[in-house]
Enzyme design. Sequence first.
Site, mmCIF file in Angstrom:
data_model
loop_
_atom_site.group_PDB
_atom_site.id
_atom_site.type_symbol
_atom_site.label_atom_id
_atom_site.label_comp_id
_atom_site.label_asym_id
_atom_site.label_seq_id
_atom_site.Cartn_x
_atom_site.Cartn_y
_atom_site.Cartn_z
ATOM 1 N N GLU A 94 0.843 -1.202 0.000
ATOM 2 C CA GLU A 94 0.000 0.000 0.000
ATOM 3 C C GLU A 94 0.874 1.246 0.000
ATOM 4 O OE1 GLU A 94 -2.533 1.379 -0.775
ATOM 5 O OE2 GLU A 94 -4.040 1.543 0.811
ATOM 6 N N ASP A 95 0.415 2.275 -0.682
ATOM 7 C CA ASP A 95 1.194 3.516 -0.716
ATOM 8 C C ASP A 95 1.151 4.255 0.625
ATOM 9 O OD1 ASP A 95 -1.491 4.121 -1.033
ATOM 10 O OD2 ASP A 95 -1.243 5.432 -2.761
ATOM 11 N N ASP A 98 -3.702 5.898 6.022
ATOM 12 C CA ASP A 98 -4.203 7.186 6.512
ATOM 13 C C ASP A 98 -5.126 6.889 7.703
ATOM 14 O OD1 ASP A 98 -4.852 9.871 6.634
ATOM 15 O OD2 ASP A 98 -6.129 9.860 4.873
ATOM 16 N N PHE A 147 -1.397 16.473 2.358
ATOM 17 C CA PHE A 147 -1.689 15.646 1.191
ATOM 18 C C PHE A 147 -0.451 15.515 0.320
ATOM 19 C CE2 PHE A 147 -3.822 14.119 -2.554
ATOM 20 C CZ PHE A 147 -4.832 13.336 -2.006
ATOM 21 N N ARG A 160 1.250 11.493 -10.656
ATOM 22 C CA ARG A 160 1.737 10.142 -10.345
ATOM 23 C C ARG A 160 3.163 9.911 -10.847
ATOM 24 N NH1 ARG A 160 -2.539 7.009 -8.367
ATOM 25 N NH2 ARG A 160 -4.575 7.407 -9.302
HETATM 26 P P1 IMP Z 1 -7.414 5.260 4.488
HETATM 27 O O1 IMP Z 1 -8.495 4.265 4.213
HETATM 28 O O2 IMP Z 1 -7.971 6.503 5.127
HETATM 29 O O3 IMP Z 1 -6.270 4.700 5.278
HETATM 30 O O4 IMP Z 1 -6.908 5.783 3.085
HETATM 31 C C1 IMP Z 1 -5.842 5.224 2.427
HETATM 32 C C2 IMP Z 1 -5.863 5.623 0.988
HETATM 33 O O5 IMP Z 1 -6.211 6.986 0.800
HETATM 34 C C3 IMP Z 1 -4.484 5.476 0.386
HETATM 35 O O6 IMP Z 1 -4.323 4.211 -0.176
HETATM 36 C C4 IMP Z 1 -4.460 6.544 -0.658
HETATM 37 O O7 IMP Z 1 -4.978 6.020 -1.864
HETATM 38 C C5 IMP Z 1 -5.391 7.595 -0.154
HETATM 39 N N1 IMP Z 1 -4.624 8.682 0.452
HETATM 40 C C6 IMP Z 1 -4.492 8.944 1.770
HETATM 41 N N2 IMP Z 1 -3.699 10.011 1.964
HETATM 42 C C7 IMP Z 1 -3.323 10.428 0.738
HETATM 43 C C8 IMP Z 1 -2.453 11.482 0.270
HETATM 44 O O8 IMP Z 1 -1.864 12.261 1.022
HETATM 45 N N3 IMP Z 1 -2.287 11.566 -1.082
HETATM 46 C C9 IMP Z 1 -2.901 10.732 -1.951
HETATM 47 N N4 IMP Z 1 -3.695 9.727 -1.567
HETATM 48 C C10 IMP Z 1 -3.909 9.577 -0.235
HETATM 49 MG MG MG Z 2 -4.478 3.872 -2.320
#
Ligand code: IMP
Ligand code: MG
Length: 176
Positions: A94-95, A98, A147, A160
């Site tokens: 996973e990137d 959050d 972000f 990207r």
């Molecule tokens: P979560 O479900 O809130 O943990 O969200 C995770 C996903 O939200 C990541 O896989 C990203 O695709 C997206 N995301 C969260 N923060 C960022 C950011 O700073 N930039 C771009 N995508 C983000």
């Molecule tokens: Mg993602």
Amino acid sequence: MLKPLFTKEEIDKTVRGLASSIEKDYDDEEILFVCILKGSFMFMSDLIRCIKNPSKIDFMRVSSYGNAMQSKGEITITKDLEEDINGKNVMIVEDIIDSGLTLKSIKEILLERNPKSLKICALLDKRSRREVEIEGDYVGLTIEDGFVVGYGIDYAEQYRGLPEICVVEKSVRDKK
Ligand code: IMP
Ligand code: MG
């Protein structure tokens, strides 16, 4: 405006560190790397090039907002795996972690398919934003709220291709 956060060199070093921890933990066992699309494609392609274990790859794409009836945290699989993960060592790639909601749901879905092991490798972790209890097993860099884009990660499908990771200043987001 984009403010540089991590250089290409810092990212390379982080990815190599993650790869070496994974190699140590898995001996010569096979690993199935599951790339969570789209943001993790670049990270996964670099990561697997640093790992000597026999490995396979697969891709999964989920949407957090399937329709208006779904509450936050429920995900819809928009592209499922092609591999059967039963009995395999699975590494979710996973990137960014959050709130943790996406990974928590993905983990639950994949655990039902009886993998031999299931771990998470995340490049970035916004720990202070966590809403549910979930931890990455292999985490690259911890960042503050803000972000980020680049190295596969987008803002409205843009940026990207940047080789480095940058923070999107709020003024840019407000213009959208
Ligand atoms: P979560 O479900 O809130 O943990 O969200 C995770 C996903 O939200 C990541 O896989 C990203 O695709 C997206 N995301 C969260 N923060 C960022 C950011 O700073 N930039 C771009 N995508 C983000
Ligand atoms: Mg993602």
